[in-house]
Design a protein around this motif. Structure first.
Motif, PDB file in Angstrom:
ATOM      1  N   GLN A 159      -2.720  32.695 -22.289  1.00  0.00           N
ATOM      2  CA  GLN A 159      -1.691  33.503 -21.008  1.00  0.00           C
ATOM      3  C   GLN A 159      -2.757  34.326 -20.148  1.00  0.00           C
ATOM      4  OE1 GLN A 159       2.144  31.986 -19.508  1.00  0.00           O
ATOM      5  NE2 GLN A 159       2.476  34.463 -20.177  1.00  0.00           N
ATOM      6  N   CYS A 160      -2.969  35.589 -21.179  1.00  0.00           N
ATOM      7  CA  CYS A 160      -2.903  36.770 -20.843  1.00  0.00           C
ATOM      8  C   CYS A 160      -4.333  36.937 -21.880  1.00  0.00           C
ATOM      9  CB  CYS A 160      -2.332  37.494 -21.828  1.00  0.00           C
ATOM     10  SG  CYS A 160      -2.144  38.411 -23.444  1.00  0.00           S
ATOM     11  N   GLN A 161      -5.238  35.979 -22.554  1.00  0.00           N
ATOM     12  CA  GLN A 161      -6.347  36.082 -23.236  1.00  0.00           C
ATOM     13  C   GLN A 161      -6.462  37.099 -23.703  1.00  0.00           C
ATOM     14  OE1 GLN A 161     -10.111  33.600 -22.475  1.00  0.00           O
ATOM     15  NE2 GLN A 161      -7.591  32.574 -23.133  1.00  0.00           N
ATOM     16  N   LYS A 162      -5.187  37.509 -24.808  1.00  0.00           N
ATOM     17  CA  LYS A 162      -5.407  38.589 -25.956  1.00  0.00           C
ATOM     18  C   LYS A 162      -4.867  38.519 -27.442  1.00  0.00           C
ATOM     19  CE  LYS A 162      -4.757  42.213 -22.708  1.00  0.00           C
ATOM     20  NZ  LYS A 162      -3.815  43.567 -22.478  1.00  0.00           N
ATOM     21  N   GLN A 163      -5.730  38.710 -28.178  1.00  0.00           N
ATOM     22  CA  GLN A 163      -4.846  38.439 -29.692  1.00  0.00           C
ATOM     23  C   GLN A 163      -3.217  38.107 -29.365  1.00  0.00           C
ATOM     24  OE1 GLN A 163      -6.458  40.887 -32.446  1.00  0.00           O
ATOM     25  NE2 GLN A 163      -5.634  39.496 -34.456  1.00  0.00           N
ATOM     26  N   TRP A 164      -3.405  36.855 -29.801  1.00  0.00           N
ATOM     27  CA  TRP A 164      -1.619  36.872 -29.981  1.00  0.00           C
ATOM     28  C   TRP A 164      -1.221  38.056 -30.854  1.00  0.00           C
ATOM     29  CZ3 TRP A 164       0.941  33.759 -27.253  1.00  0.00           C
ATOM     30  CH2 TRP A 164       1.998  33.334 -27.716  1.00  0.00           C
ATOM     31  N   LYS A 165       0.553  37.559 -29.973  1.00  0.00           N
ATOM     32  CA  LYS A 165       1.103  39.278 -30.537  1.00  0.00           C
ATOM     33  C   LYS A 165       2.546  38.795 -30.562  1.00  0.00           C
ATOM     34  CE  LYS A 165       0.600  43.762 -29.747  1.00  0.00           C
ATOM     35  NZ  LYS A 165       0.353  45.336 -28.901  1.00  0.00           N
ATOM     36  N   GLY A 166       2.958  39.204 -31.459  1.00  0.00           N
ATOM     37  CA  GLY A 166       4.573  38.825 -31.576  1.00  0.00           C
ATOM     38  C   GLY A 166       5.092  37.273 -32.592  1.00  0.00           C
ATOM     39  N   PRO A 167       5.869  36.613 -32.327  1.00  0.00           N
ATOM     40  CA  PRO A 167       6.688  35.762 -33.212  1.00  0.00           C
ATOM     41  C   PRO A 167       6.083  34.534 -31.838  1.00  0.00           C
ATOM     42  CG  PRO A 167       8.853  36.253 -32.040  1.00  0.00           C
ATOM     43  CD  PRO A 167       7.269  37.838 -31.567  1.00  0.00           C
ATOM     44  N   GLY A 168       5.873  33.204 -33.171  1.00  0.00           N
ATOM     45  CA  GLY A 168       5.295  32.354 -31.945  1.00  0.00           C
ATOM     46  C   GLY A 168       5.470  30.994 -32.928  1.00  0.00           C
ATOM     47  N   PRO A 169       5.950  30.108 -32.311  1.00  0.00           N
ATOM     48  CA  PRO A 169       5.512  28.948 -31.111  1.00  0.00           C
ATOM     49  C   PRO A 169       6.303  30.085 -29.805  1.00  0.00           C
ATOM     50  CG  PRO A 169       5.930  27.109 -31.896  1.00  0.00           C
ATOM     51  CD  PRO A 169       6.214  28.636 -32.616  1.00  0.00           C
ATOM     52  N   ARG A 170       5.307  29.740 -29.101  1.00  0.00           N
ATOM     53  CA  ARG A 170       6.793  30.297 -27.808  1.00  0.00           C
ATOM     54  C   ARG A 170       5.357  29.573 -26.238  1.00  0.00           C
ATOM     55  NH1 ARG A 170       7.698  36.656 -27.216  1.00  0.00           N
ATOM     56  NH2 ARG A 170       8.815  36.246 -25.063  1.00  0.00           N
ATOM     57  N   SER A 171       7.208  29.529 -25.388  1.00  0.00           N
ATOM     58  CA  SER A 171       5.925  28.737 -23.694  1.00  0.00           C
ATOM     59  C   SER A 171       6.030  29.031 -22.642  1.00  0.00           C
ATOM     60  CB  SER A 171       7.193  27.499 -23.725  1.00  0.00           C
ATOM     61  OG  SER A 171       8.603  28.030 -23.392  1.00  0.00           O
ATOM     62  N   ASP A 172       6.442  30.739 -22.859  1.00  0.00           N
ATOM     63  CA  ASP A 172       6.356  31.835 -21.818  1.00  0.00           C
ATOM     64  C   ASP A 172       5.557  32.806 -22.204  1.00  0.00           C
ATOM     65  OD1 ASP A 172       7.599  33.132 -23.825  1.00  0.00           O
ATOM     66  OD2 ASP A 172       9.701  34.156 -22.848  1.00  0.00           O
TER      67      ASP A 172
END
Length: 274
Positions: A159-172
């Motif tokens: 969605q934001c095209q940045k390196q993933w931050k936080g827990p996953g998976p997420r859909s929001d």
């Protein structure tokens, strides 16, 4: 008519072409046409219906313009029932007598439409390699190239095209600042419109997400309240957001639905492709 180079040329079959089956009957794609004689030969498709190269080209082009890349015969066989036989692209290319330019347009458009149907692609924000997102309900996507180069897992937010931050998976969203769903924001803030030909519809959101695949669509403000999604080709009511076959059980296509105008959408449907 077709464009070949800079000149407009009317397509005609070669009467000496023994690979085609010529027939002496009306053009089933244009039954009101008065064309006849050797100057307008008709050939028979695999389904048994007669076409001219121009009429076949025009029909298939109109289908591509509507986001449909699988070509089916539109000839009427009984009452309002259509033949609907599936034509292969090879058959269409041959009997439509597609020029090199037309083949390029057809094949490029068909490839893009097929890709949109079955998968989602986007460049990795770090290495720019094209990555496919297979799980459409998960924004956390792993880049295999960066993972191999860095010798550790590299994931980014679709969605934001940045390196993933936080827990996953997420859909929001991920935990990066400014990560939000722009499509959802548009659904929440778009202007309202009226549907002049639909009685009682004066304040309807101008953008809707298809209830089947989630694609953003707008209404032309002409004709009835039903709309055809250009991606999944499902017809639904732009007003109440029910599928057309459900909405039509309780109301006319030209009158407001008994449940009224559906509120602005908060979740966007995820296409469950089969």
């Amino acid at each position: 008519m077709s464009i070949r180079g800079q000149e407009q040329v009317e397509k005609k079959y070669d009467p000496l072409d023994t690979t085609l089956k010529f027939v002496n009957r009306r053009n089933d794609l244009d039954p009101v046409s008065s064309d006849d004689g050797d100057d307008c030969l008709r050939a028979e498709m695999s389904c048994g219906h007669a076409v001219t190269p121009d009429s076949l080209t025009q029909w298939c082009r109109s289908q591509l313009d509507e986001g449909i890349y699988k070509f089916r015969c539109p000839a009427v066989v009984q009452g309002t029932k259509l033949c609907n036989a599936l034509w292969s692209y090879q058959e269409v290319r041959r009997l439509a007598d597609l020029s090199v330019e037309e083949m390029q347009h057809f094949e490029d458009t068909m490839s893009c439409l097929a890709a949109a149907d079955y998968c989602e692609f986007q460049p990795c924000p770090q290495c720019r390699t094209t990555v496919e997102r297979k799980n459409l309900s998960n924004l956390c996507v792993r880049c295999t190239i960066c993972t191999a180069d860095q010798k550790k897992t590299y994931q980014f937010c679709w969605q934001c095209q940045k390196q993933w931050k936080g827990p996953g998976p997420r859909s929001d969203r991920c935990d990066n600042d400014g990560c939000f769903n722009r499509d959802l924001q548009l659904l929440q803030t778009c202007k309202t419109i009226s549907l002049p030909e639909v009685e009682g519809v004066t304040h309807c959101p101008s953008v809707r997400a298809c209830p089947t695949c989630g694609m953003k669509v707008e209404h032309s403000q002409q004709f009835c309240k039903n709309i055809n999604c250009p991606r999944c080709h499902v017809q639904f009511c732009f007003v109440c957001l029910k599928l057309k076959r459900e909405c039509c059980k309780t109301s006319s296509p030209y009158k407001i639905c008994p449940s009224g105008v559906a509120p602005r959408q908060t979740p966007i449907p995820v296409w469950q492709r089969k």
